[in-house]
Design a protein around this motif. Structure first.
Motif: not given
Length: 307
Positions: A54-74
């Motif tokens: 039930a992700l929003p229409v404009n969100a990535s199909p992967l949702g938060l899983k589209a975010v890479n490791k380096e971004t989460w590290e920040s």
């Protein structure tokens, strides 16, 4: 402008004003946080949709899983913990952290940290990452390029047990009062609770109802009419008549364990226990093979006599 002063109408945290029955503070009076480790975990759970389907229409199909490791590290740098390893699957990415763990689903993120980590200081950055890197909608900025742009969460949960060493915490975690103030400044319509004995072990919970907007601005609640309060419910749990997604969390209190039973959680004792268990398994295997040979022995003798 964010006001960091704590309003007078906020009640003081019991953990900062009552004795702790689970530890002898006289024994650890001279220990610092590196020796007297704060075991109870801070748990932050941020949902951006009721489910991965039930992700929003404009969100990535992967949702938060589209975010890479380096971004989460920040974001985790603000929390004061590091990524040790990552395991990825189709449904969830599991991060092993220097202070516990993080689980990233398409529609939600669960972050657990212990010690003196500053978990809540990463919340604003987390919401910005969800907007800028996963495409979740936001309403508090004109452009996603604005560092203050923060995705609108579907629900937010924050909880923890009372600290053993509250005086060693940093940032907004020095008391439950300050944590609630910090969350109230960022989220609207949040509710704070305490479960347990004020003069013993207790558990804190902060949560928002579905579809809350960040403040400012405050937007109308699209699901306000769906909230049903059962007045016969002794726990005072608020249920939604229109929410078909059920999520449950189990919290296990592991303080005051029996010393002998607790030894299996220490590395030296755990290694010794594993060796003992391997020896027992090998001995059991030899015993089973011996019994089989003993059972087969008479049968072989009988067959040889017939021949």
């Amino acid at each position: 402008m964010v006001q960091h002063a704590v309003p007078s109408n906020y009640t003081f945290s019991p953990s900062s004003a009552t004795p702790h029955l689970t530890i002898n503070h006289d024994v650890v009076a001279d220990l610092d946080s590196s020796n007297a480790f704060e075991g109870p975990e801070k748990l932050l759970e941020v949902w951006f949709a009721p489910s991965a389907d039930a992700l929003p229409v404009n969100a990535s199909p992967l949702g938060l899983k589209a975010v890479n490791k380096e971004t989460w590290e920040s974001m985790l740098d603000m929390v004061h913990c590091k990524v040790l390893s990552v395991l990825e699957s189709d449904t969830v990415d599991a991060y092993l952290l220097s202070e516990s763990s993080m689980f990233v689903f398409p529609h939600k993120l669960i972050l657990k940290t212990c010690g003196t980590t500053t978990l809540l200081l990463g919340l604003q950055r987390l919401l910005h990452i969800a907007a800028a890197h996963a495409g979740f909608p936001f309403s508090n900025a004109e452009s996603v390029d604005n560092i203050r742009a923060a995705a609108t969460p579907y629900r937010v949960f924050y909880s923890r047990k009372n600290f053993l060493f509250p005086d060693k915490q940093r940032g907004p975690h020095r008391s439950w009062k300050q944590e609630v103030k910090y969350l109230d400044d960022m989220l609207s319509h949040g509710s704070a609770y305490m479960v347990g004995k004020m003069n013993g072990d207790h558990w804190y919970l902060y949560l928002t109802p579905p579809n809350q907007e960040l403040t400012p601005p405050i937007t109308p609640q699209s699901e306000a009419n769906d909230i049903v309060i059962d007045t016969n419910n002794e726990l005072g749990v608020v249920e939604s008549s229109g929410d078909e997604y059920v999520d449950e969390t189990l919290e296990i209190l592991m303080t005051d364990l029996d010393p002998e039973n607790a030894k299996q959680f220490f590395l030296s004792h755990a290694s010794l226990l594993r060796r003992h268990q391997r020896r027992r398994r090998r001995a059991a295997g030899r015993s089973r093979r011996l019994q089989q040979r003993q059972r087969l022995g008479p049968a072989r003798s009988t067959q040889a006599g017939r021949d």
